[in-house]
Each structure stands twice: as C-alpha cells, then as structure tokens.
Design a protein around this motif. Structure first.
Motif, mmCIF file in Angstrom:
data_model
loop_
_atom_site.group_PDB
_atom_site.id
_atom_site.type_symbol
_atom_site.label_atom_id
_atom_site.label_comp_id
_atom_site.label_asym_id
_atom_site.label_seq_id
_atom_site.Cartn_x
_atom_site.Cartn_y
_atom_site.Cartn_z
ATOM 1 N N GLY A 110 -2.744 8.992 9.162
ATOM 2 C CA GLY A 110 -3.140 10.243 9.787
ATOM 3 C C GLY A 110 -1.972 11.117 10.224
ATOM 4 O O GLY A 110 -2.120 12.331 10.372
ATOM 5 N N ALA A 111 -0.796 10.520 10.416
ATOM 6 C CA ALA A 111 0.399 11.277 10.795
ATOM 7 C C ALA A 111 1.225 11.669 9.575
ATOM 8 O O ALA A 111 2.343 12.139 9.717
ATOM 9 N N ALA A 112 0.700 11.464 8.373
ATOM 10 C CA ALA A 112 1.344 11.795 7.097
ATOM 11 C C ALA A 112 2.536 10.905 6.771
ATOM 12 O O ALA A 112 3.336 11.245 5.911
ATOM 13 N N ALA A 113 2.652 9.753 7.434
ATOM 14 C CA ALA A 113 3.719 8.800 7.108
ATOM 15 C C ALA A 113 3.261 7.925 5.952
ATOM 16 O O ALA A 113 2.107 7.499 5.895
ATOM 17 N N VAL A 114 4.173 7.640 5.028
ATOM 18 C CA VAL A 114 3.858 6.756 3.908
ATOM 19 C C VAL A 114 3.760 5.334 4.446
ATOM 20 O O VAL A 114 4.674 4.828 5.092
ATOM 21 N N VAL A 115 2.618 4.687 4.182
ATOM 22 C CA VAL A 115 2.395 3.319 4.652
ATOM 23 C C VAL A 115 2.143 2.345 3.511
ATOM 24 O O VAL A 115 2.065 1.143 3.725
ATOM 25 N N THR B 62 -5.122 8.522 3.411
ATOM 26 C CA THR B 62 -5.366 9.183 2.136
ATOM 27 C C THR B 62 -4.450 8.577 1.074
ATOM 28 O O THR B 62 -3.405 8.004 1.391
ATOM 29 N N MET B 63 -4.844 8.739 -0.165
ATOM 30 C CA MET B 63 -4.059 8.279 -1.304
ATOM 31 C C MET B 63 -3.803 9.490 -2.186
ATOM 32 O O MET B 63 -4.711 10.290 -2.434
ATOM 33 N N ARG B 64 -2.565 9.622 -2.645
ATOM 34 C CA ARG B 64 -2.208 10.776 -3.474
ATOM 35 C C ARG B 64 -0.984 10.447 -4.307
ATOM 36 O O ARG B 64 -0.310 9.444 -4.063
ATOM 37 N N PRO B 65 -0.677 11.310 -5.285
ATOM 38 C CA PRO B 65 0.548 11.101 -6.067
ATOM 39 C C PRO B 65 1.794 11.280 -5.195
ATOM 40 O O PRO B 65 1.770 12.008 -4.192
ATOM 41 N N LEU B 66 2.856 10.640 -5.592
ATOM 42 C CA LEU B 66 4.144 10.792 -4.923
ATOM 43 C C LEU B 66 4.572 12.253 -4.945
ATOM 44 O O LEU B 66 4.355 12.967 -5.926
ATOM 45 N N GLU B 67 5.177 12.703 -3.854
ATOM 46 C CA GLU B 67 5.735 14.051 -3.749
ATOM 47 C C GLU B 67 7.210 13.943 -3.388
ATOM 48 O O GLU B 67 7.642 12.952 -2.794
ATOM 49 N N ALA B 68 7.980 14.949 -3.711
ATOM 50 C CA ALA B 68 9.421 14.941 -3.408
ATOM 51 C C ALA B 68 9.669 14.784 -1.909
ATOM 52 O O ALA B 68 10.624 14.139 -1.498
ATOM 53 N N GLY B 69 8.802 15.320 -1.081
ATOM 54 C CA GLY B 69 8.956 15.233 0.369
ATOM 55 C C GLY B 69 8.673 13.862 0.952
ATOM 56 O O GLY B 69 8.871 13.635 2.153
ATOM 57 N N ASP B 70 8.219 12.914 0.132
ATOM 58 C CA ASP B 70 7.916 11.581 0.641
ATOM 59 C C ASP B 70 9.172 10.807 1.019
ATOM 60 O O ASP B 70 9.081 9.795 1.715
ATOM 61 N N TYR B 71 10.316 11.275 0.609
ATOM 62 C CA TYR B 71 11.571 10.666 1.072
ATOM 63 C C TYR B 71 11.618 10.715 2.599
ATOM 64 O O TYR B 71 11.906 9.720 3.255
ATOM 65 N N GLU B 72 11.307 11.881 3.166
ATOM 66 C CA GLU B 72 11.328 12.054 4.621
ATOM 67 C C GLU B 72 10.145 11.390 5.307
ATOM 68 O O GLU B 72 10.162 11.206 6.519
ATOM 69 N N ARG B 73 9.120 11.055 4.571
ATOM 70 C CA ARG B 73 7.911 10.456 5.163
ATOM 71 C C ARG B 73 7.942 8.933 5.140
ATOM 72 O O ARG B 73 6.949 8.288 5.447
ATOM 73 N N GLY B 74 9.077 8.337 4.743
ATOM 74 C CA GLY B 74 9.234 6.895 4.821
ATOM 75 C C GLY B 74 8.960 6.103 3.565
ATOM 76 O O GLY B 74 8.787 4.880 3.618
ATOM 77 N N PHE B 75 8.952 6.773 2.405
ATOM 78 C CA PHE B 75 8.681 6.074 1.146
ATOM 79 C C PHE B 75 9.632 4.902 0.930
ATOM 80 O O PHE B 75 9.205 3.788 0.606
ATOM 81 N N LEU B 76 10.928 5.115 1.117
ATOM 82 C CA LEU B 76 11.901 4.043 0.866
ATOM 83 C C LEU B 76 11.757 2.910 1.881
ATOM 84 O O LEU B 76 12.006 1.747 1.552
ATOM 85 N N ASP B 77 11.335 3.225 3.095
ATOM 86 C CA ASP B 77 11.118 2.171 4.098
ATOM 87 C C ASP B 77 10.003 1.232 3.661
ATOM 88 O O ASP B 77 10.072 0.022 3.883
ATOM 89 N N VAL B 78 8.964 1.775 3.026
ATOM 90 C CA VAL B 78 7.884 0.939 2.505
ATOM 91 C C VAL B 78 8.416 0.045 1.388
ATOM 92 O O VAL B 78 8.104 -1.145 1.335
#
Length: 95
Positions: free
Chosen positions: A79-84, A26-42
């Motif tokens: 599908g696991a809600a990780a930012v890719v 899925t594609m969506r706007p950035l959320e504050a919780g994306d820090y924990e979902r790997g945003f910076l790793d991307v």
C-alpha cells in the motif's frame, strides 16, 4: 509511478492473478522507478546483489524493455508502493 513505460504491457498480467493478492497489494510490470522502491533489497533476500547504481539499473531496465517479448519481470507492491516481491520470466529464443 515512473515516468518511463513499464517493462511490458500491464494487460498481460491476468486479473485473476492480481485478485488473489491482499487488498492493499498490487502486481504490475517492473518500472525504472522500482530501484528507489526497494527492488534490489527484495533480490538481496534471495542472493547476493552487487553494488548497482540507479543509473546502471535504469540502463539495464531500458535494455530489457527494448527486447519486447523476452523479459517479463513483475513486482508486487504494498500500500505504500514499496516493492515487496518479484518474479521473472525470460523467454529464450531457440533455433
């Protein structure tokens, strides 16, 4: 999902764009919780990223969110809600 609002209204992302993703993505706007979902790793795949704490990330997220119409950061999640994946549009206001 994050308890704070997304960076911008999800309705601004055209359905035709999200329909081109694989079924589990899925594609969506950035959320504050994306820090924990790997945003910076991307981001680290593209360029060096400093040591950003969760608090600093959320503070900058809120700063951008308060500037409606200027910052449009999107994320692609699996599908696991990780930012890719991520993309960004910054609207610079000219004189």
């Amino acid at each position: 999902m994050s308890s704070s609002p997304p960076l911008f209204p999800p309705s601004l992302i055209p359905a035709t764009t999200t329909a081109q993703l694989p079924a589990s993505y899925t594609m969506r706007p950035l959320e504050a919780g994306d820090y924990e979902r790997g945003f910076l790793d991307v981001l680290r795949v593209l360029a060096p990223v400093g040591d950003v704490s969760g608090a600093a990330f959320r503070e900058r997220f809120e700063w951008m969110r308060q500037r409606a119409g200027e910052y449009y950061l999107i994320v692609v999640v699996d599908g696991a809600a990780a930012v890719v994946g991520t993309g960004c549009l910054v609207v610079e206001k000219k004189l």
